[in-house]
Each structure stands twice: as structure tokens, then as C-alpha cells.
Scaffold this motif. Sequence first.
Motif, PDB file in Angstrom:
ATOM      1  N   MET A 100       0.828  -1.201   0.000  1.00 32.37           N
ATOM      2  CA  MET A 100       0.000   0.000   0.000  1.00 32.37           C
ATOM      3  C   MET A 100       0.865   1.254   0.000  1.00 32.37           C
ATOM      4  N   LEU A 101       1.915   1.264   0.822  1.00 25.12           N
ATOM      5  CA  LEU A 101       2.806   2.418   0.852  1.00 25.12           C
ATOM      6  C   LEU A 101       3.461   2.648  -0.506  1.00 25.12           C
ATOM      7  N   SER A 102       3.846   1.566  -1.164  1.00 19.70           N
ATOM      8  CA  SER A 102       4.485   1.693  -2.477  1.00 19.70           C
ATOM      9  C   SER A 102       3.551   2.326  -3.490  1.00 19.70           C
ATOM     10  N   GLN A 103       2.268   1.936  -3.441  1.00 17.89           N
ATOM     11  CA  GLN A 103       1.284   2.557  -4.326  1.00 17.89           C
ATOM     12  C   GLN A 103       1.217   4.061  -4.086  1.00 17.89           C
ATOM     13  N   GLY A 104       1.154   4.450  -2.814  1.00 14.19           N
ATOM     14  CA  GLY A 104       1.066   5.866  -2.492  1.00 14.19           C
ATOM     15  C   GLY A 104       2.321   6.637  -2.841  1.00 14.19           C
ATOM     16  N   ARG A 105       3.478   6.034  -2.574  1.00 10.11           N
ATOM     17  CA  ARG A 105       4.738   6.704  -2.890  1.00 10.11           C
ATOM     18  C   ARG A 105       4.887   6.888  -4.398  1.00 10.11           C
ATOM     19  N   ASP A 106       4.537   5.879  -5.178  1.00 13.99           N
ATOM     20  CA  ASP A 106       4.621   5.990  -6.639  1.00 13.99           C
ATOM     21  C   ASP A 106       3.691   7.088  -7.146  1.00 13.99           C
ATOM     22  N   ARG A 107       2.509   7.174  -6.555  1.00 19.45           N
ATOM     23  CA  ARG A 107       1.562   8.214  -6.962  1.00 19.45           C
ATOM     24  C   ARG A 107       2.114   9.599  -6.649  1.00 19.45           C
ATOM     25  N   ILE A 109       5.218  10.488  -6.381  1.00 21.91           N
ATOM     26  CA  ILE A 109       6.318  10.771  -7.308  1.00 21.91           C
ATOM     27  C   ILE A 109       5.768  11.177  -8.668  1.00 21.91           C
ATOM     28  N   ASP A 110       4.781  10.439  -9.171  1.00 17.84           N
ATOM     29  CA  ASP A 110       4.198  10.732 -10.474  1.00 17.84           C
ATOM     30  C   ASP A 110       3.593  12.134 -10.515  1.00 17.84           C
ATOM     31  N   ARG A 111       3.043  12.578  -9.378  1.00 26.32           N
ATOM     32  CA  ARG A 111       2.387  13.889  -9.330  1.00 26.32           C
ATOM     33  C   ARG A 111       3.309  14.999  -8.856  1.00 26.32           C
ATOM     34  N   GLY A 112       4.554  14.658  -8.593  1.00 27.06           N
ATOM     35  CA  GLY A 112       5.507  15.661  -8.151  1.00 27.06           C
ATOM     36  C   GLY A 112       5.183  16.242  -6.790  1.00 27.06           C
ATOM     37  N   ARG A 113       4.672  15.389  -5.889  1.00 20.71           N
ATOM     38  CA  ARG A 113       4.224  15.879  -4.585  1.00 20.71           C
ATOM     39  C   ARG A 113       4.933  15.163  -3.432  1.00 20.71           C
TER      40      ARG A 113
END
Length: 251
Positions: A100-107, A109-113
Motif C-alpha cells: 500500500m505504501l508503495s502505491q502511495g509513494r509511486d503516486r 512521485i508521479d504527481r511531483g508531490r
Amino acid sequence: MNPNSQQRESAWFGDRPVTPSEKTGLVRGVFDRVAARYDLMNDLMSAGVHRAWKARFIRDLVPRPHETLLDVAAGTGDIAAGWRKAGGGPALLCDINEAMLSQGRDRAIDRGRIAGMSWAVGNAEQLPFPDRSFDAYTIAFGLRNVTDIDAALREARRVLRPGGRFFCLEFSHLAAAPLQRLYDLYSDAVIPRLGAIVAKDRESYVYLVESIRRFPDQEALIGRMELAGFAFNTYRNLSAGIAAIHHARRI
């Protein structure tokens, strides 16, 4: 045998009695399996209403730039992201489930946040952080999944600074019995079916429905927060009590 001792040595995974260690592993497995479709399933199950609940949650938090947030059971990170977007200070996202954390971290990063955000794997019942480390603690749709709710509440208080704020957003109980029966019918008929079709995992969503039913009602949770040492305990019902925001302070 002391019945209280027996209670401490057992836990519930949905409607099935298990040992505490078994429950921790089983819950981790549920979220490993549903991580990739978790946010889509939330949108479908609630017709998008969960987004309004979380927006209300963020407003009630009143994020402040000089405060640090610990977001426990952070999942894919929408609460911490909302905190940062609303002007809150650094946020640390903690979850027992690395997928779950990996999903959030990837998101993020993708959004530059990713500025001001960090991630850590950890158990809500034994947080890997020093005493009095954070100004605010949030847990959204995660408290019902911990094995020992009381231990998680004590840990929340431990890591908060004096005056620190505790916020919990969780499914709860409707006050009107007819509405509760309708909600139960929906939960039984629709949510597992959606899980089977969208997430390819019916059983995980059967567990999630059962975990909601076993979670303490609004007043019972207030009582447990008081026992954990919190003060100024209160709650706000959302959608007639389908969900509720509980709020308290460490003094």
C-alpha cells in the motif's frame, strides 16, 4: 482460565476467531491483494462519497505549516497529501503494508508531490517513533483493522506532543435501525460482488464488511479513547453515521 486472559489471546478476522499474530498476517495479506485496486474500489463502493468524507476530515484537521503529521495506516497517502495541499507541515506516512505504501509513494512521485513527505513501514500497535514526536496523528479507515485497538490508541497518545491532536476517520454505526438494515443489505449484496469483479478478490471484501460490523460504535470508541488517556474526546457523524470522525487531544 480468566476470561479476560482468553480475550487478550484471541482476535477476530471478520467473523472468524484467530490469534493476534494470525490476524496481523491475514490483514496484511488482504491489503497486499487489493492494493492495486484499493482506491478504485473505494470510489465504486461509496459512489465517490469517501472523497467528501476525507475532505471534511482534512478541514477538521485545520492543517498548519509549523506542525508535523503522523498518518498511520496511511495506505495510498490521500490524507497526508490533503494535509500538505491544505498547508500542513511535514507528513510521515506509516503503514504495516508495504504494498500500500508503495502505491502511495509511486503516486506522489508521479504527481511531483513528494516534498515534505516521508514513508515508513510500521505497526500501529508498536510505532517505531520516539515519544512526543508529532503534533497531529491521523488514522483513516485503518483502526478497525488493527489487532488491538486499545494498544493502537495508547501508541497514538504516546507519539503525540502535549496538546497534540488525534483524528480518526472510520466506518461506524447508523443511529436509525431501518437505515442500518438497508446498509447491511447493501454491504452483503454489493461490496463482495464488486470485490470479485473489480479486484478479483471476493473474500477480502467479505472481510472488510465484517470488520466494519465488529468495530465499536461512536460512543464505545469515545470510551476507549478516554481509557487510552485522551482528553476532549468528541465525534462527528458523516452520512448519518455510516462513517464518523473522532477527535481528541493529548494533554
